[in-house]
Scaffold this active site. Structure first.
Site, mmCIF file in Angstrom:
data_model
loop_
_atom_site.group_PDB
_atom_site.id
_atom_site.type_symbol
_atom_site.label_atom_id
_atom_site.label_comp_id
_atom_site.label_asym_id
_atom_site.label_seq_id
_atom_site.Cartn_x
_atom_site.Cartn_y
_atom_site.Cartn_z
ATOM 1 N N HIS A 199 39.623 36.216 27.696
ATOM 2 C CA HIS A 199 38.774 37.273 27.375
ATOM 3 C C HIS A 199 38.107 36.012 26.228
ATOM 4 C CE1 HIS A 199 39.506 40.678 28.906
ATOM 5 N NE2 HIS A 199 38.633 40.811 29.110
ATOM 6 N N HIS A 239 29.608 40.817 23.477
ATOM 7 C CA HIS A 239 30.209 41.996 24.428
ATOM 8 C C HIS A 239 31.573 41.861 24.468
ATOM 9 C CE1 HIS A 239 31.657 39.619 28.414
ATOM 10 N NE2 HIS A 239 31.978 40.232 28.406
ATOM 11 N N ASP A 240 32.315 40.623 24.103
ATOM 12 C CA ASP A 240 33.575 40.662 23.891
ATOM 13 C C ASP A 240 34.161 40.256 22.808
ATOM 14 O OD1 ASP A 240 34.901 42.450 25.680
ATOM 15 O OD2 ASP A 240 34.794 40.721 27.429
ATOM 16 N N ASN A 354 32.801 37.618 38.584
ATOM 17 C CA ASN A 354 33.018 35.897 38.793
ATOM 18 C C ASN A 354 33.180 36.177 40.431
ATOM 19 O OD1 ASN A 354 35.723 36.509 35.267
ATOM 20 N ND2 ASN A 354 33.790 35.755 35.955
ATOM 21 N N GLN A 403 42.287 41.434 44.187
ATOM 22 C CA GLN A 403 41.261 40.949 44.771
ATOM 23 C C GLN A 403 40.390 41.679 45.625
ATOM 24 O OE1 GLN A 403 39.532 38.281 41.787
ATOM 25 N NE2 GLN A 403 41.712 38.243 41.165
#
Length: 449
Positions: A199, A239-240, A354, A403
């Site tokens: 992040h 946003h982060d 991603n 994942q």
């Protein structure tokens, strides 16, 4: 042709020089370096020059003397600023009128105008984009864009990617602000990200580019209003901001001050939105200062909604509501509320995109997010809290299972939902998701045999 703009030594910029922790003789070295770069690169009759890669090469040769990253940023900012001015002077002397910048209103005309955008003269671009425009603009509109490719070009990827995108929307002009204000704002947003493994400002730049791509895939006759476009891009960038490298569950369980401040409700998301608007209280960073009161109130409320929509705890409810509206053919993209709802879903999808990228780009994100999760697990154990299963490095979930599970539980349903919108073409990301998941499943089968 050597521009007359550089016939005098470059003046010291006090506001920048005060930030560069060097002595007077080192400042002299900085100015000598800038003048050397100007003389070395120059400007040709077509408004071109040796190019940003050569500038970087020259700076690399000076690295032995210039270890301070702030000094490097100072030289690049000063050089690109004055080179831009030289190009303007050259055009004035030649009596040329610069071409109008390309304005995009969220339609699919990107492909037909890509060649035009790449031929924009360097003096059309906001300040800092000049140094790496040739490199970053090359793939900025493509879904295969790899934000990590900016790592050797700048220490501020969000600033670079953000400006490369903003110039396509003519964002400074639309907001009625100088390029310098947008540059300063993006720089501060970039600096507001901590050096987390995942992040961080690379993630922010990646999400902003993804949102930009999705807007380019909205087909005519639908066009998002320019203020909606600006809201989505800026929400993606911020946003982060200030992310602590841990999730809301950890903040709530540890009774963190942010959890108390925001009453355990979308803790990080509220914090990110508040941090962004707090940054704009500085006049030189306030990109909304020339908006009307009503327009500012509107874009503020929409950006907050967009950022809050990235909270994973509301994923299920928001996706169900969106799918129902699309399935019943009740999503009306000429309606403002429905436009906001779709933008919320696009930002949420961009935030978890991603595994929708090409395999080689996707893999670059797997290790950083995994290790960041493990570090939260370490903190949970240290604080005497139950360790979140997927964050327990002592009892890890195999990467391929983690994942694939995330793809099928979160990402695929989200992109499929957006892909059902007739005006939105997400076939490329959806194809990548399918291919990537197949590779993980193949690994699972191979390990089981």
């Amino acid at each position: 042709v050597f521009s007359p703009c550089f016939t005098h030594p470059l003046p010291c910029c006090p506001s920048v020089a005060n930030q560069v922790t060097v002595q007077s003789e080192e400042l002299t070295f900085l100015h000598d370096t800038i003048n050397m770069l100007v003389e070395e690169v120059g400007v040709d009759d077509d408004g071109g020059g040796v190019g940003s890669k050569n500038v970087e090469h020259l700076l690399d040769q000076l690295d032995a003397k210039m270890r301070d990253e702030q000094a490097r940023e100072y030289i690049l900012d000063e050089f690109t600023h004055h080179r831009r001015k030289s190009l303007e002077c050259l055009n004035q002397v030649k009596g040329l009128r610069a071409p109008s910048p390309v304005t995009v209103h969220g339609t699919n005309k990107f492909a037909s105008e890509r060649a035009s955008r790449r031929s924009i003269q360097l003096n059309e671009l906001p300040l800092h984009v000049v140094q790496t425009a040739e490199t970053t603009m090359e793939g900025i509109d493509e879904w295969g864009f790899n934000v990590w490719s900016t790592k050797g070009l700048t220490s501020r990827p969000l600033k670079l990617v953000g400006l490369s995108i903003a110039v396509q929307y003519d964002l400074s002009k639309q907001l009625g602000i100088p390029d310098e204000t947008l540059l300063a704002c993006l720089s501060d947003i970039d600096d507001g990200y901590h050096n987390n493994l995942y992040h961080n400002s690379y993630h922010a730049a990646d999400v902003m580019q993804s949102a930009h791509f999705m807007m380019s895939k909205i087909n005519k006759p639908v066009e998002l209003p320019w203020l909606m476009q600006a809201a989505l891009l800026l929400a993606a960038a911020a946003h982060d901001i200030g992310h602590l490298g841990v999730n809301n569950h950890f903040l709530e369980a540890s009774n963190h001050s942010l959890a108390i401040r925001y009453n355990n409700h979308s803790i990080l998301e509220n914090f990110h939105a508040a941090t962004f608007f707090d940054l704009l209280k500085t006049e030189s960073r306030n990109i909304f200062k020339n908006l009307s009161k009503d327009d500012f109130s509107w874009i503020r409320s929409v950006i907050i909604k967009l950022i809050l929509a990235t909270d994973m705890s509301v994923h299920g409810s928001k996706l169900s509501s969106f799918n129902a509206k699309v399935g019943d053919d009740h999503l009306n993209l000429t309606n403002e509320d429905d436009q906001v709802e779709m933008c919320c879903m696009m930002l949420h999808a961009s935030d978890v995109s991603n595994c929708a990228r090409p395999w080689d780009v996707y893999l670059k994100w797997v290790e950083p997010i995994t290790e960041e999760f493990y570090r939260q697990g370490d903190s949970e154990a240290k604080a005497g809290l139950p360790v979140t299963p997927m964050m327990d490095r002592n009892n890890p979930i195999p990467t391929e299972k983690f994942q694939s599970g995330f793809i099928n539980a979160i990402v695929l349903p989200l992109f499929k939902g957006l892909g059902e919108v007739p005006q939105l073409d997400l076939r490329e990301p959806l194809l990548n998701i399918s291919k990537n998941d197949a590779k993980w499943k193949q690994t699972i089968l191979e390990k089981a045999s």
